[in-house]
Design an enzyme around this catalytic site. Structure first.
Site, PDB file in Angstrom:
ATOM      1  N   THR A  56       0.859  -1.276   0.041  1.00  0.00           N
ATOM      2  CA  THR A  56      -0.003   0.072  -0.192  1.00  0.00           C
ATOM      3  C   THR A  56       0.866   1.297  -0.135  1.00  0.00           C
ATOM      4  OG1 THR A  56      -0.269  -0.103   2.605  1.00  0.00           O
ATOM      5  CG2 THR A  56      -1.964  -1.283   1.050  1.00  0.00           C
ATOM      6  N   GLY A  57       2.273   1.167  -0.032  1.00  0.00           N
ATOM      7  CA  GLY A  57       3.066   2.372  -0.046  1.00  0.00           C
ATOM      8  C   GLY A  57       2.710   2.939  -1.288  1.00  0.00           C
ATOM      9  N   GLU A 136      17.644   0.813  -1.773  1.00  0.00           N
ATOM     10  CA  GLU A 136      19.113   1.385  -1.829  1.00  0.00           C
ATOM     11  C   GLU A 136      19.392   1.846  -0.300  1.00  0.00           C
ATOM     12  OE1 GLU A 136      22.017   4.366  -4.144  1.00  0.00           O
ATOM     13  OE2 GLU A 136      20.272   4.641  -4.350  1.00  0.00           O
ATOM     14  N   GLU A 250      31.378  -3.176 -13.708  1.00  0.00           N
ATOM     15  CA  GLU A 250      32.043  -2.144 -13.380  1.00  0.00           C
ATOM     16  C   GLU A 250      33.116  -2.493 -12.292  1.00  0.00           C
ATOM     17  OE1 GLU A 250      28.588   0.118 -12.067  1.00  0.00           O
ATOM     18  OE2 GLU A 250      28.886  -0.633  -9.966  1.00  0.00           O
ATOM     19  N   HIS A 293      27.971   4.049  -6.984  1.00  0.00           N
ATOM     20  CA  HIS A 293      27.459   2.900  -6.478  1.00  0.00           C
ATOM     21  C   HIS A 293      28.137   2.561  -5.252  1.00  0.00           C
ATOM     22  CE1 HIS A 293      25.869   1.455 -10.719  1.00  0.00           C
ATOM     23  NE2 HIS A 293      24.883   2.045 -10.263  1.00  0.00           N
TER      24      HIS A 293
END
Length: 712
Positions: A56-57, A136, A250, A293
């Site tokens: 529900t966010g 994140e 990377e 990152h």
């Protein structure tokens, strides 16, 4: 994907060459014994039953709507303490009920970083086959404690992420994550990537080439990833829908080296292996810097991006310099391996359908959302002079050990407690030398479980690797105790790496050398959960690069590149794309003054601030704005760039803008016809050539509007 019922998977795969769309399924085998055996859970498709945690966010709700419109089989979701309906689907108060009533194959974890590790743990305990975590800034030690420690002991659940765009199967219209849907098309190229923005560019290139994608797996940019490149390769190898493979790596970790080892074995056992192409971001990245990152930094003993590039190339992987080249490269590779690109293109075309999104959010809303998701540094490195004050409480437990302010002798040794990204665990790391030029090839890691700490056998193995045969017994005992104490500090203070060079005194005791200290801490523990306040109170911002500190306040990652020949300022959205932009400019003869990542969404605010930061560097002769409109559209991005450009004193510095992705033609047109003297480009190569030309002091040839129209 067929749902798993009664412990058995519906396992029908229909041959697409007979004109029937393949149905993916989980493979279930009684021989499963560990986490590695869950890789086939990644094979999602049209029949995969998906739930949402945090249903529900606001973000989850919007994402679910888009995914349902795309065709994803979402069957409901969970929000703690709530029950009823949401978006017309069942809403349940916990995962236990969701597991019983909805029988999900996968869960999309849209939970904020402070609670995300616990949400993932709950999903593992509920034995949800596939768990996709997009958040994140989840603290590293929460991941090691609550997630990877459990994952390694079970064989039911597979994790994608965290800090990843997720996983998407365009061939089955199944999206679990936040990938930009208009970029994708059903087809037969598998893509695995560390970088979201680089993967979107690769997807766009493959889509333009008419090949489409079978399955795209976002490894994510965190230090530890639930699913890595080798896991993805295993799925692509056995997937009948995948004809070719793209890898996007990377700097940081050894995922690409592990992938190269797997590919070498694959080529040896397979008569006609599927062609593989790859790209490596960060070949020009400065050492000791984190490039956007959380995991984009090279630890001592790890291969650089340039070395990993060569390692992949040596095992037969075709390397590209920019992701826009993947489409044509893959068509060529498919033909060389006896696969018919035209047939694959036709097959992909037959599976396409339109995807319309009518709820484009206004620019102000995109700006607000981007500000709410500002980036964080993801590490704190203390100065060497601060080391004794932090270390001494733990060194008090080791008798006879001292700290020297002198540099370590070349005949010294190296000790560390760090993270083993491949094993997804902390590790002791030692070397029989302290010479920085030899460390890379002589460091060995000895992983251990976060919960239990390093056992005596692991400590002994780490000490033995240091080759201390001539050292007195007391020195070996001291080193063993020192490693145990550092492991305790590593856990207590939520460190990323604790390292030092050591040597033997004339009395046969151990001394640490302060100039060699590397004391690195994960600041997500502090910023997400306000832990380790004593450690982060030691940060000395006044000694850091002023522009880097100022950029951080606006959610921008800025790294000044100390190249005296550099004169091109760069402004890019996305860490992987920003790294590749700097790398690719070098290939075209240009040199960048900076790395700048505005974040996944470029807005007027972040672009304006980015221009200001770039223009403070007197070396800058031209600015290259390289934006891929994945999660926003190109028209909105162009509006933001133009607004910012009008409000900043550009000091006569020319600007070249490349916009690709969603609604790219509208964005390019607005830039070119703005009357501001901007060059608008679609392709990277032509944009890079123009940037390098301007950086060399040549005058602009004609109006930007005319050059744009000529290119069309």
């Amino acid at each position: 994907m067929a749902a798993i019922r009664g412990g058995e998977a519906l396992s029908s795969l229909c041959c697409r060459r007979s004109g029937i769309t393949a149905r993916r399924s989980f493979s279930s085998s009684s021989a499963r014994k560990n986490y590695d055996d869950t890789v086939q859970n990644l094979r999602i498709g049209k029949h995969t039953r998906v739930i949402y945690q945090g249903f529900t966010g606001r973000v989850a709700t919007g994402n679910a709507r888009d995914s349902i419109a795309y065709g994803t089989n979402i069957v409901g979701g969970v929000t703690p303490g709530k029950e009823g309906e949401h978006l017309g689907l069942p809403l349940l108060p916990n995962l236990r009920k969701a597991k019983e009533q909805l029988n999900p194959d996968a869960t999309a974890v849209f939970v904020a970083a402070p609670q995300c590790a616990k949400a993932i743990e709950d999903a593992i305990e509920a034995e949800i086959p596939l768990i996709v975590a997009v958040a994140e800034h989840i603290p590293l030690h929460d991941i090691m404690r609550q997630v990877t420690s459990i994952l390694k002991t079970q064989s039911k659940s597979r994790l994608v992420g965290a800090n990843a765009p997720g996983i998407i199967a365009p061939i089955g219209y199944c999206r679990i994550g936040f990938q930009p849907l208009p970029t994708f098309a059903p087809g037969h190229i598998g893509i695995a990537a560390k970088s979201g923005t680089l993967s979107y560019e690769a997807v766009a290139s493959v889509t333009r080439a008419g090949l489409g994608q079978s399955l795209c797996i976002g490894m994510g940019g965190d230090i530890i990833a639930g699913t890595n490149l080798v896991d993805s390769l295993k799925v692509f190898e056995s997937d009948p829908e995948t004809e070719g493979i793209i890898l996007i790596g990377e700097i940081g970790g050894r995922a690409e080296v592990d992938a190269a080892e797997w590919i070498k074995e694959y080529h040896a056992r397979e008569r006609n292996p599927k062609p593989i192409a790859a790209i490596l971001g960060g070949t020009t990245a400065p050492s000791g810097k984190i490039m956007g990152h959380a995991g984009a930094w090279t630890a001592r003993g790890e291969r650089t991006a340039t070395e990993k590039y060569k390692i992949l190339q040596d095992v037969g992987v075709t390397m590209v310099e920019h992701p826009e080249n993947f489409g044509e490269t893959m068509k060529s590779l498919l033909a060389k391996t006896g696969r018919d690109p035209k047939k694959i293109q036709q097959d992909a075309t037959n599976q396409k359908r339109s995807y319309h999104t009518g709820n484009r959010r206004p620019l102000a809303e995109m700006q607000r959302r981007a500000r709410a998701a500002q980036q964080q540094r993801r590490k704190l490195v203390l100065k060497a002079a601060q080391g004794p004050g932090v270390l001494e409480p733990y060194l008090d437990e080791v008798q006879g050990v001292s700290i020297s302010t002198e540099a370590a002798p070349k005949d010294g040794f190296y000790i560390s407690v760090t993270v083993d990204r491949t094993e997804r665990q902390p590790a002791l790391a030692t070397a029989p030398t302290s010479d920085p030029t030899q460390l890379r090839n002589r460091i060995q890691r000895f992983p251990y479980t976060w919960l239990e700490g390093p056992p005596r056998s692991t400590v002994d193995a780490a000490v033995q690797h240091m080759q201390l045969s001539s050292a007195p017994p007391q020195a070996k005992t001291q080193i063993a105790s020192l490693l145990q104490s550092l492991a305790k500090m590593y856990k207590d203070k939520e460190a990323v790496t604790l390292a030092s060079s050591i040597s033997l005194t004339s009395e046969g005791n151990i001394q640490l050398h302060q100039p060699s200290f590397l004391l690195q801490f994960d600041d997500s523990a502090f910023k997400s959960l306000k832990r380790q306040q004593d450690i982060f109170a030691l940060r000395q911002k006044e000694t850091e690069q002023a522009e880097e500190v100022e950029a951080e306040k606006d959610g921008i990652v800025y790294v000044r590149l100390e190249d005296p020949e550099a004169n091109i300022g760069t402004l890019v959205n996305g860490a992987g794309l920003a790294m590749n932009t700097v790398d690719a400019l070098r290939q075209h003869g240009g040199r960048a003054t900076n790395f700048l990542d505005t974040g996944g969404k470029a807005t007027a605010d972040t672009v304006k601030k980015s221009f200001e930061l770039i223009l403070r560097d007197p070396r800058v002769k031209v600015i290259f704005v390289n934006i891929f409109g994945g999660l926003t559209d190109g028209g909105m991005i162009a509006d933001g760039v133009l607004l910012a450009f009008k409000e900043v004193d550009m000091k006569g510095v020319p600007v070249v803008v490349r916009i690709r992705g969603t609604n790219e033609e509208v964005g390019q047109k607005r830039i070119a016809e703005s009357g501001l003297g901007l060059d608008a480009f679609d392709g990277f190569e032509e944009a890079a050539k123009r940037v390098v030309e301007l950086a060399g002091g040549r005058r602009m040839n004609g109006l930007a509007e005319l050059s744009y129209k000529a290119r069309r």
